[in-house]
Design a protein around this motif. Sequence first.
Motif, PDB file in Angstrom:
ATOM      1  N   HIS A   1      49.571  63.399  58.329  1.00 47.64           N
ATOM      2  CA  HIS A   1      50.770  62.564  58.233  1.00 47.64           C
ATOM      3  C   HIS A   1      50.436  61.071  58.230  1.00 47.64           C
ATOM      4  N   ARG A   2      51.214  60.354  57.487  1.00 46.07           N
ATOM      5  CA  ARG A   2      51.138  58.901  57.471  1.00 46.07           C
ATOM      6  C   ARG A   2      51.827  58.355  58.724  1.00 46.07           C
ATOM      7  N   GLU A   3      51.188  57.396  59.397  1.00 45.32           N
ATOM      8  CA  GLU A   3      51.770  56.759  60.569  1.00 45.32           C
ATOM      9  C   GLU A   3      52.474  55.472  60.169  1.00 45.32           C
ATOM     10  N   ASN A   4      53.413  55.037  61.007  1.00 47.46           N
ATOM     11  CA  ASN A   4      54.163  53.810  60.726  1.00 47.46           C
ATOM     12  C   ASN A   4      53.222  52.629  60.513  1.00 47.46           C
ATOM     13  N   GLY A   5      53.498  51.860  59.472  1.00 51.32           N
ATOM     14  CA  GLY A   5      52.720  50.660  59.195  1.00 51.32           C
ATOM     15  C   GLY A   5      51.461  50.880  58.389  1.00 51.32           C
ATOM     16  N   GLU A   6      51.096  52.121  58.120  1.00 46.71           N
ATOM     17  CA  GLU A   6      49.884  52.407  57.350  1.00 46.71           C
ATOM     18  C   GLU A   6      50.176  52.428  55.849  1.00 46.71           C
ATOM     19  N   THR A   7      49.210  51.985  55.065  1.00 42.61           N
ATOM     20  CA  THR A   7      49.243  52.291  53.642  1.00 42.61           C
ATOM     21  C   THR A   7      48.754  53.723  53.512  1.00 42.61           C
ATOM     22  N   ILE A   8      48.982  54.329  52.380  1.00 43.88           N
ATOM     23  CA  ILE A   8      48.528  55.719  52.214  1.00 43.88           C
ATOM     24  C   ILE A   8      46.997  55.796  52.187  1.00 43.88           C
ATOM     25  N   LEU A   9      46.322  54.758  51.702  1.00 42.29           N
ATOM     26  CA  LEU A   9      44.857  54.733  51.737  1.00 42.29           C
ATOM     27  C   LEU A   9      44.369  54.635  53.185  1.00 42.29           C
ATOM     28  N   GLU A  10      45.027  53.842  54.011  1.00 34.19           N
ATOM     29  CA  GLU A  10      44.664  53.771  55.431  1.00 34.19           C
ATOM     30  C   GLU A  10      44.849  55.127  56.100  1.00 34.19           C
ATOM     31  N   THR A  11      45.917  55.837  55.738  1.00 39.63           N
ATOM     32  CA  THR A  11      46.139  57.183  56.271  1.00 39.63           C
ATOM     33  C   THR A  11      44.980  58.095  55.892  1.00 39.63           C
ATOM     34  N   ALA A  12      44.602  58.069  54.623  1.00 38.09           N
ATOM     35  CA  ALA A  12      43.519  58.930  54.147  1.00 38.09           C
ATOM     36  C   ALA A  12      42.208  58.627  54.872  1.00 38.09           C
TER      37      ALA A  12
END
Length: 144
Positions: A45-56
Amino acid sequence: MVEVNFYDNIDEKMLKFAVIISKTNGKWVFCKHKERDTLEVPGGHRENGETILETARRELREETGAIDFIIEPICIYSVKGKTRVNENIHTETFGMLFIANIFSFEEIHSVIERIVIVDNLVDNWTYPCIQPKLIEEAKNRGFL
């Protein structure tokens, strides 16, 4: 029934998940969750404030222990139907599919019990209606 679709573009705010097809030294990298007997591709899951690349990047580190890697996006995917995440059969959730080549690992400190590094794709998928389709799409797009 679960339906998986692929897209080239969508508003990034709609992306809720990152899934990372991972390899190391030409071998597949899968995760074995502490609460399951099956294997899965790293992601989450993506967390608040993250870009999708940061999530990955975060999910890859948390779930595999990867510390040195190259990661790149493949495409957007969606899952429609009742799953562990989708309560409603009509709900469509979106994520970004990535590919990563991992060069080095550290010890894992997460819900992942261990990683499994294999020459061939596994049979005991956690998400058998989703993750093989993601890998097939990556192959079709020339990433594998």
